[in-house]
Scaffold this motif. Sequence first.
Motif, PDB file in Angstrom:
ATOM      1  N   LYS A   4       1.176  -1.101  -0.010  1.00 51.13           N
ATOM      2  CA  LYS A   4      -0.156  -0.061  -0.075  1.00 51.13           C
ATOM      3  C   LYS A   4       1.054   1.226   0.134  1.00 51.13           C
ATOM      4  O   LYS A   4       0.239   2.016  -0.710  1.00 51.13           O
ATOM      5  CB  LYS A   4      -0.347   0.227   1.113  1.00 51.13           C
ATOM      6  N   SER A   5       2.355   1.249   0.809  1.00 53.24           N
ATOM      7  CA  SER A   5       2.888   2.354   0.773  1.00 53.24           C
ATOM      8  C   SER A   5       3.077   3.131  -0.719  1.00 53.24           C
ATOM      9  O   SER A   5       3.611   3.702  -0.702  1.00 53.24           O
ATOM     10  CB  SER A   5       4.247   1.850   1.967  1.00 53.24           C
ATOM     11  N   PHE A   6       3.563   1.801  -1.398  1.00 53.91           N
ATOM     12  CA  PHE A   6       3.884   1.766  -2.989  1.00 53.91           C
ATOM     13  C   PHE A   6       3.618   2.509  -3.321  1.00 53.91           C
ATOM     14  O   PHE A   6       3.764   3.708  -3.758  1.00 53.91           O
ATOM     15  CB  PHE A   6       4.660   0.552  -3.515  1.00 53.91           C
ATOM     16  N   TYR A   7       2.244   2.427  -4.271  1.00 55.05           N
ATOM     17  CA  TYR A   7       0.777   2.968  -4.394  1.00 55.05           C
ATOM     18  C   TYR A   7       0.896   4.827  -3.792  1.00 55.05           C
ATOM     19  O   TYR A   7       0.995   5.445  -4.280  1.00 55.05           O
ATOM     20  CB  TYR A   7      -0.556   2.151  -4.432  1.00 55.05           C
ATOM     21  N   ASN A   8       0.941   4.213  -1.961  1.00 51.18           N
ATOM     22  CA  ASN A   8       0.751   5.567  -1.858  1.00 51.18           C
ATOM     23  C   ASN A   8       1.424   6.993  -2.326  1.00 51.18           C
ATOM     24  O   ASN A   8       1.566   7.798  -2.551  1.00 51.18           O
ATOM     25  CB  ASN A   8       0.795   5.436   0.038  1.00 51.18           C
ATOM     26  N   GLU A   9       3.556   6.284  -1.727  1.00 48.66           N
ATOM     27  CA  GLU A   9       3.782   6.791  -3.021  1.00 48.66           C
ATOM     28  C   GLU A   9       4.019   7.861  -4.230  1.00 48.66           C
ATOM     29  O   GLU A   9       4.590   8.828  -4.584  1.00 48.66           O
ATOM     30  CB  GLU A   9       5.455   6.150  -2.582  1.00 48.66           C
ATOM     31  N   LEU A  10       3.905   6.436  -5.390  1.00 46.33           N
ATOM     32  CA  LEU A  10       3.097   7.120  -6.531  1.00 46.33           C
ATOM     33  C   LEU A  10       1.986   8.162  -6.389  1.00 46.33           C
ATOM     34  O   LEU A  10       2.078   9.106  -7.329  1.00 46.33           O
ATOM     35  CB  LEU A  10       2.765   6.268  -7.267  1.00 46.33           C
ATOM     36  N   GLU A  11       1.211   8.166  -5.180  1.00 53.99           N
ATOM     37  CA  GLU A  11       0.120   9.134  -5.595  1.00 53.99           C
ATOM     38  C   GLU A  11       0.851  10.721  -4.951  1.00 53.99           C
ATOM     39  O   GLU A  11       0.561  11.797  -5.334  1.00 53.99           O
ATOM     40  CB  GLU A  11      -0.837   8.842  -4.272  1.00 53.99           C
ATOM     41  N   VAL A  12       1.929  10.425  -3.822  1.00 47.96           N
ATOM     42  CA  VAL A  12       2.643  11.903  -4.085  1.00 47.96           C
ATOM     43  C   VAL A  12       3.147  12.244  -5.500  1.00 47.96           C
ATOM     44  O   VAL A  12       3.112  13.603  -4.728  1.00 47.96           O
ATOM     45  CB  VAL A  12       3.947  12.137  -2.858  1.00 47.96           C
ATOM     46  N   ILE A  13       4.004  11.661  -5.370  1.00 51.63           N
ATOM     47  CA  ILE A  13       5.595  12.200  -6.614  1.00 51.63           C
ATOM     48  C   ILE A  13       3.945  12.529  -7.692  1.00 51.63           C
ATOM     49  O   ILE A  13       3.877  13.155  -8.387  1.00 51.63           O
ATOM     50  CB  ILE A  13       5.313  10.548  -7.533  1.00 51.63           C
ATOM     51  N   ALA A  14       2.832  11.908  -8.312  1.00 52.89           N
ATOM     52  CA  ALA A  14       1.750  12.645  -9.031  1.00 52.89           C
ATOM     53  C   ALA A  14       1.408  13.999  -8.427  1.00 52.89           C
ATOM     54  O   ALA A  14       1.865  14.872  -9.465  1.00 52.89           O
ATOM     55  CB  ALA A  14       0.887  11.618  -9.183  1.00 52.89           C
ATOM     56  N   ASN A  15       1.354  13.883  -7.736  1.00 53.29           N
ATOM     57  CA  ASN A  15       0.668  15.281  -7.200  1.00 53.29           C
ATOM     58  C   ASN A  15       1.820  16.457  -7.023  1.00 53.29           C
ATOM     59  O   ASN A  15       1.622  17.473  -7.338  1.00 53.29           O
ATOM     60  CB  ASN A  15       0.229  15.549  -5.735  1.00 53.29           C
ATOM     61  N   GLU A  16       2.981  15.911  -6.632  1.00 56.48           N
ATOM     62  CA  GLU A  16       3.748  16.916  -6.810  1.00 56.48           C
ATOM     63  C   GLU A  16       5.012  17.908  -8.178  1.00 56.48           C
ATOM     64  O   GLU A  16       4.967  18.539  -7.928  1.00 56.48           O
ATOM     65  CB  GLU A  16       5.166  16.655  -5.502  1.00 56.48           C
ATOM     66  N   ARG A  17       4.385  17.018  -9.226  1.00 60.88           N
ATOM     67  CA  ARG A  17       4.895  16.642  -9.928  1.00 60.88           C
ATOM     68  C   ARG A  17       4.004  17.478 -10.951  1.00 60.88           C
ATOM     69  O   ARG A  17       3.986  17.284 -12.211  1.00 60.88           O
ATOM     70  CB  ARG A  17       5.573  15.762 -10.987  1.00 60.88           C
ATOM     71  N   CYS A  18       2.857  17.287 -10.310  1.00 61.92           N
ATOM     72  CA  CYS A  18       1.255  17.922 -11.515  1.00 61.92           C
ATOM     73  C   CYS A  18       1.655  17.370 -12.659  1.00 61.92           C
ATOM     74  O   CYS A  18       0.834  17.022 -13.925  1.00 61.92           O
ATOM     75  CB  CYS A  18       1.670  19.516 -11.397  1.00 61.92           C
ATOM     76  N   ASN A 159       5.311  22.979 -12.411  1.00 58.37           N
ATOM     77  CA  ASN A 159       6.979  23.063 -11.581  1.00 58.37           C
ATOM     78  C   ASN A 159       7.283  23.616 -12.871  1.00 58.37           C
ATOM     79  O   ASN A 159       8.692  22.975 -13.643  1.00 58.37           O
ATOM     80  CB  ASN A 159       7.506  20.964 -11.979  1.00 58.37           C
ATOM     81  N   THR A 160       7.365  25.010 -13.490  1.00 58.34           N
ATOM     82  CA  THR A 160       7.371  25.259 -14.693  1.00 58.34           C
ATOM     83  C   THR A 160       8.096  26.952 -14.812  1.00 58.34           C
ATOM     84  O   THR A 160       6.894  27.728 -13.398  1.00 58.34           O
ATOM     85  CB  THR A 160       6.282  25.706 -15.746  1.00 58.34           C
ATOM     86  N   ARG A 161       9.862  26.887 -14.713  1.00 56.16           N
ATOM     87  CA  ARG A 161       9.566  28.823 -14.482  1.00 56.16           C
ATOM     88  C   ARG A 161       9.831  29.403 -16.138  1.00 56.16           C
ATOM     89  O   ARG A 161       9.910  28.641 -16.978  1.00 56.16           O
ATOM     90  CB  ARG A 161      10.899  28.679 -13.215  1.00 56.16           C
TER      91      ARG A 161
END
Length: 358
Positions: A4-18, A159-161
């Motif tokens: 479960k933690s693996f998929y949760n981490e992928l969700e976090v990555i998706a949100n952080e990187r839009c 994530n764009t400048r």
Amino acid sequence: MTSKSFYNELEVIANERCLDIQDVLNAVETALIKACGSMGYTGDIKVEFNPEAFKLRIFEFKYVVEEIDPEGPDGQILLEEAREIKPKIKVGGQIKTEIHFNEISRKGAARFKNIFNQGLKEIGNKRAYEFFKEKVGEMVTGRILSVANGYAVLDIGKNTRVSLSVSEALPSERLEPGHPLKVYITEVEETGRGPKIFVSRAHKNIIKRLFETYIPEVSDGTIEVMTVARDPGSRTKVGIVSNNPAVDAKGTCIGPNGSRIKQINEALSGEKIDIFVYSEDPIKLIAEALTPAKVISVLADPETKKSIVIVPDEQFTLAIGRGGQNVRLACVATGWKIDIKDETSAYREEIKFRPNVR
């Protein structure tokens, strides 16, 4: 693998990187396939995701053939070799082997991480390019990160400048880190390092976008911006029309106690905005465009698009404007050449006119 933690981490990555979660899963799949390849797996690697059960499985497929086809799929294996693994298999059959995570070596794990991070970066760049390409001709709000060497660096999301050149900023404004800033996107290019986005605050079309943002009747089409003439940072003239006879275009754009136009002034660091009612009648158009000056008469020649405008003596300086700015902007806004005459000079030069401006 069940985690479960693996998929949760992928969700976090998706949100952080839009990114969409599917984009992240695609990056995981690509990285796992290449990591397995680096560990000597020669078959066709497939990854099965089951987010609902928090499961992920990796399989190697080998396809039994009579002869290896160089143009064929990965994982082809000759019958003789296949029967060493599965004695009763026939041509056309397949050998499916599960690859467990604990079989992935340190080298394979390092390769997975590198490929995964690079994949995320490439997907992020592509999604950002696609997003901002659709925003060309639109206005976005960014936050100033730094100001140096003639450029302000802004974070505009995804994530764009972007870099705003001082030449595309407003002459009178102070650009300070941490402050929000509205910019107009003029162009977007795709590069290997992500989208290159060109932005401006000096472009005249940012005026229309600001009117759409702060004036709902412009956004919904009740009021239409017909023309814009601008000295960035100093003064702008905006010609508008109402598509609803019951709506006062000028009063609506100015707002109660000037509240709406003040918001636009503030967004442009104090730039003055002259709003006038656009008309197909050149007399009304030219007289309105010279606002805030009062006009007595307009003599207009439609063939040459030249006009002589008579104003009261005390309005002459206002009609011309400082450095000729008011009349110059009126010329740009209307597309007419405008020659201003005060009333005394008009009589002295024997210009025949009669009051025709209400």
